[in-house]
Design an enzyme around this catalytic site. Structure first.
Site, short mmCIF file in Angstrom:
data_model
loop_
_atom_site.label_atom_id
_atom_site.label_comp_id
_atom_site.label_asym_id
_atom_site.label_seq_id
_atom_site.Cartn_x
_atom_site.Cartn_y
_atom_site.Cartn_z
N ASP A 126 21.15 49.81 19.15
CA ASP A 126 20.06 49.18 18.40
C ASP A 126 19.11 50.22 17.81
O ASP A 126 18.44 49.94 16.81
CB ASP A 126 19.31 48.19 19.30
CG ASP A 126 18.66 47.08 18.48
OD1 ASP A 126 19.37 46.45 17.68
OD2 ASP A 126 17.44 46.86 18.61
N GLU A 139 14.39 39.04 12.27
CA GLU A 139 13.15 38.84 13.03
C GLU A 139 13.02 37.43 13.60
O GLU A 139 12.53 37.25 14.71
CB GLU A 139 11.95 39.21 12.15
CG GLU A 139 11.98 40.65 11.66
CD GLU A 139 12.35 41.64 12.76
OE1 GLU A 139 11.65 41.69 13.79
OE2 GLU A 139 13.37 42.35 12.60
N GLU A 184 24.20 39.08 13.93
CA GLU A 184 23.35 39.05 15.13
C GLU A 184 24.15 38.55 16.33
O GLU A 184 24.07 39.10 17.42
CB GLU A 184 22.13 38.14 14.91
CG GLU A 184 21.10 38.67 13.93
CD GLU A 184 20.32 39.88 14.47
OE1 GLU A 184 20.55 40.32 15.61
OE2 GLU A 184 19.48 40.37 13.71
N GLU A 232 7.41 50.36 18.60
CA GLU A 232 8.83 50.05 18.82
C GLU A 232 9.66 51.34 18.89
O GLU A 232 10.56 51.46 19.72
CB GLU A 232 9.38 49.12 17.73
CG GLU A 232 10.85 48.78 18.00
CD GLU A 232 11.34 47.53 17.31
OE1 GLU A 232 10.57 46.53 17.26
OE2 GLU A 232 12.47 47.53 16.84
C1 LIG Z 1 20.50 43.78 15.94
C2 LIG Z 1 19.04 43.54 15.87
N1 LIG Z 1 18.58 42.47 15.20
C3 LIG Z 1 17.26 42.25 15.12
C4 LIG Z 1 16.37 43.09 15.72
C5 LIG Z 1 14.89 42.82 15.62
O1 LIG Z 1 14.31 43.72 14.78
C6 LIG Z 1 16.88 44.20 16.40
N2 LIG Z 1 16.06 45.08 17.02
N3 LIG Z 1 18.21 44.39 16.47
#
Ligand SMILES: Cc1ncc(CO)c(N)n1
Length: 217
Positions: free
Chosen positions: A44, A132, A202, A82
């Protein structure tokens, strides 16, 4: 119905799979296997790198300063708290950054890059809204549990819940909803495809994280 609500309703099964996932359930329970968390964080963090470029492109394509400011403030959260969340969590879990993107990460990076390179605000927004809004959807109901968890679980919830983040999602949806009626059929079709494909990505990303990304050591 708001355009973004309609888009979500047209891909409800993938939406539900992405937002009520075993991976996030285990994360919020505090029972998630730490190697699964290491692999997720490594992959991520690569996602975030490309996400920053996409968000910056959306800022530069916003129709006015008023439309750009909330995204610019959100960019500061991504590149501030973040970003340090990833660095602190990887350090706490004794994991380096990943060098290679897994296939599911790569597919997402391509989606974000392609949306950015279209130069089309609505296509950028379609990806940003899904990224988001799906995260708000799983994290918001779990917000109260965050305080009892190790920070690398708890902060991942609080970064995606609460009034500030709700405002980010409302803003992104509002931007797409506002321009939707002015888009040509072709542009609406392209943005719709981006939205659906991003929900699928996702879901696939969480499926891969739950199966366990290979952990870089
Ligand atoms: C794969 C993914 N989707 C959404 C977010 C949210 O920003 C993230 N951190 N990672």
């Amino acid at each position: 119905m708001r355009p973004t609500e309609f888009l979500k309703s047209q891909c409800q099964s993938n939406w539900d799979a992405a937002t009520a996932h075993a991976f996030t359930d285990a994360l919020c329970d505090g029972t998630l296997d730490l190697d699964k968390m290491r692999g997720y964080l490594q992959q991520d963090y690569l996602f975030v790198e490309e996400f920053v470029r996409l968000l910056a492109a959306a800022i530069s394509n916003a129709p006015s300063l008023t439309d750009a400011v909330p995204a610019a403030q959100f960019l500061a959260v991504i590149t501030g708290p973040e970003n340090t969340y990833f660095q602190r969590s990887l350090a706490a879990l004794d994991a380096p950054e990943a060098e290679a993107a897994a296939p599911q990460t790569q597919a997402f990076l391509i989606q974000m890059r392609d949306a950015r390179l279209t130069g089309k605000y609505e296509e950028m927004l379609a990806v940003l809204v899904v990224a988001e809004w799906t995260y708000l959807s799983w994290a918001a109901p779990q917000e109260k549990r965050a305080a009892g968890l190790p920070f690398y679980f708890g902060e991942w919830i609080t970064l995606h819940a609460g009034p500030g983040f709700e405002g980010v999602v409302e803003y992104l949806r509002g931007q797409l909803d506002a321009i939707w009626p002015s888009l040509s059929d072709t542009a609406q079709t392209a943005a719709t495809q981006r939205f659906f494909d991003t929900v699928q990505l996702e879901r696939a990303f969480f499926d891969a994280a739950w199966a366990g990304f290979e952990v870089a050591r």
